[in-house]
Enzyme design. Structure first.
Site, mmCIF file in Angstrom:
data_model
loop_
_atom_site.group_PDB
_atom_site.id
_atom_site.type_symbol
_atom_site.label_atom_id
_atom_site.label_comp_id
_atom_site.label_asym_id
_atom_site.label_seq_id
_atom_site.Cartn_x
_atom_site.Cartn_y
_atom_site.Cartn_z
ATOM 1 N N CYS A 8 0.814 -1.216 0.000
ATOM 2 C CA CYS A 8 0.000 0.000 0.000
ATOM 3 C C CYS A 8 0.847 1.265 0.000
ATOM 4 C CB CYS A 8 -0.890 0.003 1.227
ATOM 5 S SG CYS A 8 -1.869 -1.479 1.379
ATOM 6 N N ARG A 63 5.416 -0.400 -5.832
ATOM 7 C CA ARG A 63 5.375 -1.137 -4.573
ATOM 8 C C ARG A 63 4.447 -2.346 -4.656
ATOM 9 N NH1 ARG A 63 6.961 1.896 -0.084
ATOM 10 N NH2 ARG A 63 5.415 0.841 1.202
ATOM 11 N N TRP A 112 -3.020 -2.865 -1.527
ATOM 12 C CA TRP A 112 -2.658 -4.263 -1.807
ATOM 13 C C TRP A 112 -3.485 -5.082 -0.826
ATOM 14 C CZ3 TRP A 112 -0.130 -8.568 0.389
ATOM 15 C CH2 TRP A 112 0.427 -9.465 -0.514
ATOM 16 N N ASN A 114 -2.136 2.670 5.660
ATOM 17 C CA ASN A 114 -1.218 1.539 5.430
ATOM 18 C C ASN A 114 -1.074 0.799 6.749
ATOM 19 O OD1 ASN A 114 -0.774 2.494 2.882
ATOM 20 N ND2 ASN A 114 1.379 3.035 3.198
ATOM 21 N N GLY A 115 -0.962 -0.528 6.685
ATOM 22 C CA GLY A 115 -0.764 -1.311 7.908
ATOM 23 C C GLY A 115 -1.969 -2.183 8.201
ATOM 24 N N GLU A 144 18.841 -17.692 -5.636
ATOM 25 C CA GLU A 144 18.408 -16.386 -6.128
ATOM 26 C C GLU A 144 17.999 -16.488 -7.612
ATOM 27 O OE1 GLU A 144 17.474 -13.705 -5.045
ATOM 28 O OE2 GLU A 144 17.832 -12.147 -6.533
ATOM 29 N N LYS A 164 14.308 -15.536 -8.941
ATOM 30 C CA LYS A 164 14.080 -14.539 -10.000
ATOM 31 C C LYS A 164 13.215 -15.138 -11.093
ATOM 32 C CE LYS A 164 14.875 -11.645 -8.492
ATOM 33 N NZ LYS A 164 15.431 -11.218 -7.246
ATOM 34 N N GLU A 220 9.571 -15.668 -9.880
ATOM 35 C CA GLU A 220 8.872 -14.400 -9.607
ATOM 36 C C GLU A 220 8.353 -13.741 -10.881
ATOM 37 O OE1 GLU A 220 10.621 -11.808 -5.957
ATOM 38 O OE2 GLU A 220 12.067 -12.255 -7.518
ATOM 39 N N HIS A 223 19.745 -36.943 -3.538
ATOM 40 C CA HIS A 223 18.857 -37.254 -2.408
ATOM 41 C C HIS A 223 17.416 -36.857 -2.685
ATOM 42 C CE1 HIS A 223 22.227 -38.452 0.009
ATOM 43 N NE2 HIS A 223 22.844 -37.313 -0.273
ATOM 44 N N LYS A 272 6.483 -4.949 -3.750
ATOM 45 C CA LYS A 272 7.888 -4.576 -3.576
ATOM 46 C C LYS A 272 8.247 -4.473 -2.100
ATOM 47 C CE LYS A 272 11.904 -3.076 -4.946
ATOM 48 N NZ LYS A 272 12.768 -4.168 -5.458
HETATM 49 C C1 G6P Z 1 9.523 -8.562 -1.303
HETATM 50 C C2 G6P Z 1 10.211 -8.153 -2.599
HETATM 51 C C3 G6P Z 1 11.554 -8.861 -2.706
HETATM 52 C C4 G6P Z 1 12.390 -8.583 -1.477
HETATM 53 C C5 G6P Z 1 11.657 -8.935 -0.190
HETATM 54 C C6 G6P Z 1 12.387 -8.402 1.036
HETATM 55 O O1 G6P Z 1 9.168 -9.901 -1.358
HETATM 56 O O2 G6P Z 1 9.400 -8.464 -3.705
HETATM 57 O O3 G6P Z 1 12.228 -8.403 -3.851
HETATM 58 O O4 G6P Z 1 13.575 -9.333 -1.549
HETATM 59 O O5 G6P Z 1 10.365 -8.324 -0.177
HETATM 60 O O6 G6P Z 1 12.372 -7.008 0.987
HETATM 61 P P1 G6P Z 1 13.417 -6.071 1.661
HETATM 62 O O7 G6P Z 1 12.978 -4.683 1.269
HETATM 63 O O8 G6P Z 1 13.285 -6.288 3.138
HETATM 64 O O9 G6P Z 1 14.757 -6.404 1.151
#
Ligand code: G6P
Length: 609
Positions: free
Chosen positions: A2, A27, A74, A98-99, A482, A486, A489, A505, A604
């Site tokens: 949000c 975001r 969101w 927000n929150g 990672e 990626k 996602e 395993h 985000k």
């Molecule tokens: C969300 C984002 C990720 C990020 C994660 C942690 O899931 O989409 O890209 O790695 O939050 O966020 P931060 O801001 O704490 O690194």
């Protein structure tokens, strides 16, 4: 997640609110709305979907006003519907939030008993009615807000307007960021500086428990006890260029290509010093870092994988035991505390709720040696930490983190080398070797970016797949994780990562001709082991896509495709080997036509549990 923007001016604020909401789009959100106070009444427009749809509706209805608030939502409490979208209104009081309000059910029952009718399933609507209720006895919007928030449990950033008070916005903050932007004869409220950067760079960050009144002429801030408070003014250095796409097709592509610059900026302080040292981590760092007996890293998502790389460095270079844990797990676990343990949180945004709560929990256990590695100055997590190392990646807009990750790795490597030095484990020769490696890193990353045309060719082969496996060993295993993250996602291809030695395993059962297997196989001491694991895949008909270095002694063969970075860069190799997996995910997503910068269901900044 949000986002909030609010404005009061003697010009039409609707374009300011819309532009602010567009800048908050990155975001992640699923509905948007604005409420303005115009000629003594509140007008509101809300839409599910993109801000541009809400903008068109506001335009069609001729919205124009000098006071208003806006929101991107969101969904958490209640589905993605127009009725659940913010702003929420109660008898001329309109607010954005927000929150999460934890006691919203009790408050809802109480308000319903008093005759309030709810139109949404949100926790937020409770606050609108509560403020309206208190308006009746307080007769003043700010006091009504202060009385209302005193009855709330949970987290909030709030911006409120009322038809009865057309000359101010009132706001409150607890557990979620909120800032005030100072203009000339106009002022602003926002959850994120990017929302108002087009209007002003002068900002005041509200502190926990603050409430404030924002008029055209100025700002009055009150602390949690209701006493007047002074908060420092800051000049934001977020650049407009970092919020704009420029010649790139997506922010993710832009941010991948910005990595040589982002890394260069992040190592600048180390290069200026010409040495590793506690001072790089802020005032008083020497006392915090000396006598550290172990390191506990806490983070989420990509930041957690950065921490997972750091564990190898901290143990190998500094000789300190290091554990890494997902913040949302740590915060609910009876963890063994040690006051001499350094607690390191890693967060791009500095506002991820689980990471923040894990930090609070670690401190509540008596662990006061805290360090935040963060990309957003003055955000909540660094403010709650004793020490901070800011990565200087610049604003990261793509939901899938790229330049934040590689700059976090640079910061963590600096931490490992500094801890080693403080413990007398870093020889002068090693220190200058590491400094040299850092100095050459932007160039090595640029060479890895130059592999893009070869990776595009691979991406076309990945695009039709449903599953992919990523393998790595040692310090490169988190890079495999990672890479898989990626890919899933942004391309929505199911991808898993395993330490290559674990293949036999379980995951080997999945390998067939339809399962591409990506291997991170740099020319390090584990290469021969990884080659044996690759044989295990080939023997089952699996197709291998191997990222290695120029100087490693194996080549392409049937079912084995190879892309080579120019040379093995030693201890910083995981950073260089991140680039190809980012590019592979990006180009695969592009080939599949997904919304690269705003992948479905993801946000985000994750400011809820
Ligand atoms: C969300 C984002 C990720 C990020 C994660 C942690 O899931 O989409 O890209 O790695 O939050 O966020 P931060 O801001 O704490 O690194």
């Amino acid at each position: 997640m949000c986002g909030i923007v609010g404005a009061i001016a003697d010009r039409d604020v609707v374009p300011v609110l819309i532009e602010g909401l567009k800048r908050l789009e990155y975001r992640g959100y699923d509905s948007a709305g604005i409420a303005v106070v115009d000629a003594g009444r509140v007008r509101r427009v809300r839409r599910t979907g993109r801000v541009s749809e809400m903008e068109a509706a506001a335009g069609a209805e001729g919205f124009s006003a000098q006071l208003g608030v806006g929101h991107t939502r969101w969904a958490t409490h209640g589905g993605v519907t127009e009725l659940n979208a913010h702003p929420h209104v109660s008898h001329g009081v309109a607010l954005v939030h927000n929150g999460i309000i934890e006691n919203h059910e009790q408050q809802r029952a109480r308000l319903e008993a008093l005759g309030y009718v709810f139109e949404s399933q949100t926790d937020t609507e409770v606050i609108a009615h509560l403020i309206d209720l208190h308006m009746k006895d307080a007769g003043d919007l700010l006091q009504a807000l202060q009385r209302a928030v005193a009855e709330l449990e949970g987290a909030y950033a709030l911006a409120v307007v009322s038809h009865a008070e057309p000359r101010r916005i009132v706001c409150a903050r607890m557990g979620c960021p909120l800032l005030i932007g100072l203009g000339e004869g106009e002022n602003f409220v926002a959850s994120d500086v990017s929302a108002i950067i087009q209007a002003t760079r002068r900002v005041i960050f509200l502190e926990e428990g603050d409430t404030a009144e924002v008029t055209r002429a100025g700002v009055r801030i009150f602390d949690q006890r209701g006493a007047r408070a002074e908060r420092e003014e800051h000049l934001s250095d977020v650049s407009l260029a970092s919020l704009e796409l420029g010649p790139y097709r997506h922010f993710m592509q832009k941010e991948i290509h910005e990595q040589p610059r982002a890394i260069g900026d992040t190592i600048e302080a180390v290069m200026d010093e010409g040495a590793f040292g506690a001072a790089l981590f802020g005032a008083g760092a020497e006392q915090v870092l000396e006598e550290v007996e172990s390191v506990q890293i806490l983070a989420c998502g990509t930041s957690y994988y950065a921490g997972s790389v750091a564990r190898y460095w901290i143990e190998a270079i500094a000789g300190l035991p290091c554990s890494v844990e997902i913040a949302s797990e740590y915060r609910y676990r009876a963890a063994v505390a040690n006051p001499k343990q350094l607690v390191v949180t890693i967060s791009q945004s500095g506002e991820t709720l689980d990471t923040m709560e894990a930090l609070k929990y670690a401190k509540a256990l008596g662990q006061e040696r805290t360090l935040s590695i963060c990309n957003v100055p003055e955000s909540a997590i660094p403010r709650a930490s004793r020490l901070v190392y800011y990565t200087r990646a610049g604003a990261e807009i793509g939901v899938a983190s790229t330049k934040a990750f590689t700059t976090q790795l640079v910061a963590l490597f600096t931490l490992a080398a500094t801890l080693a030095k403080l413990r007398g484990r870093l020889t002068a020769a090693q220190e200058s070797e590491y400094l040299d490696a850092l100095r050459h890193l932007p160039g090595s990353v640029q060479h890895a970016l130059n592999l893009e045309p070869q990776i595009v060719a691979w991406a076309d082969r990945f695009a039709p797949k449903h599953n992919a496996l990523f393998l790595g060993r040692g310090v490169h295993y988190p890079i495999a994780l990672e890479g898989a993250l990626k890919l899933k996602e942004i391309s929505y291809i199911h991808a898993e990562a395993y330490p290559a030695g674990e293949l036999k395993h379980g995951p080997l059962a999945l390998v067939d001709a339809d399962m591409p297997v990506v291997v991170i196989a740099p020319n390090d001491s584990l290469l021969e082991k990884v080659k044996s694991n690759m044989q295990e895949v080939r023997a089952r008909g699996g197709e291998l896509f191997v990222f290695t270095d120029q100087d490693s002694n194996f080549g392409e063969s049937e079912g084995v495709h190879v892309i080579r970075t120019p040379r093995h860069v030693g201890v910083l190799s995981p950073i260089v080997h991140t680039i190809p997996v980012q590019l592979l995910a990006y180009h695969t997503a592009l080939a599949r036509g997904t919304d690269v910068d705003k992948p479905r269901n993801l946000a985000k900044s994750v400011t809820v549990e």
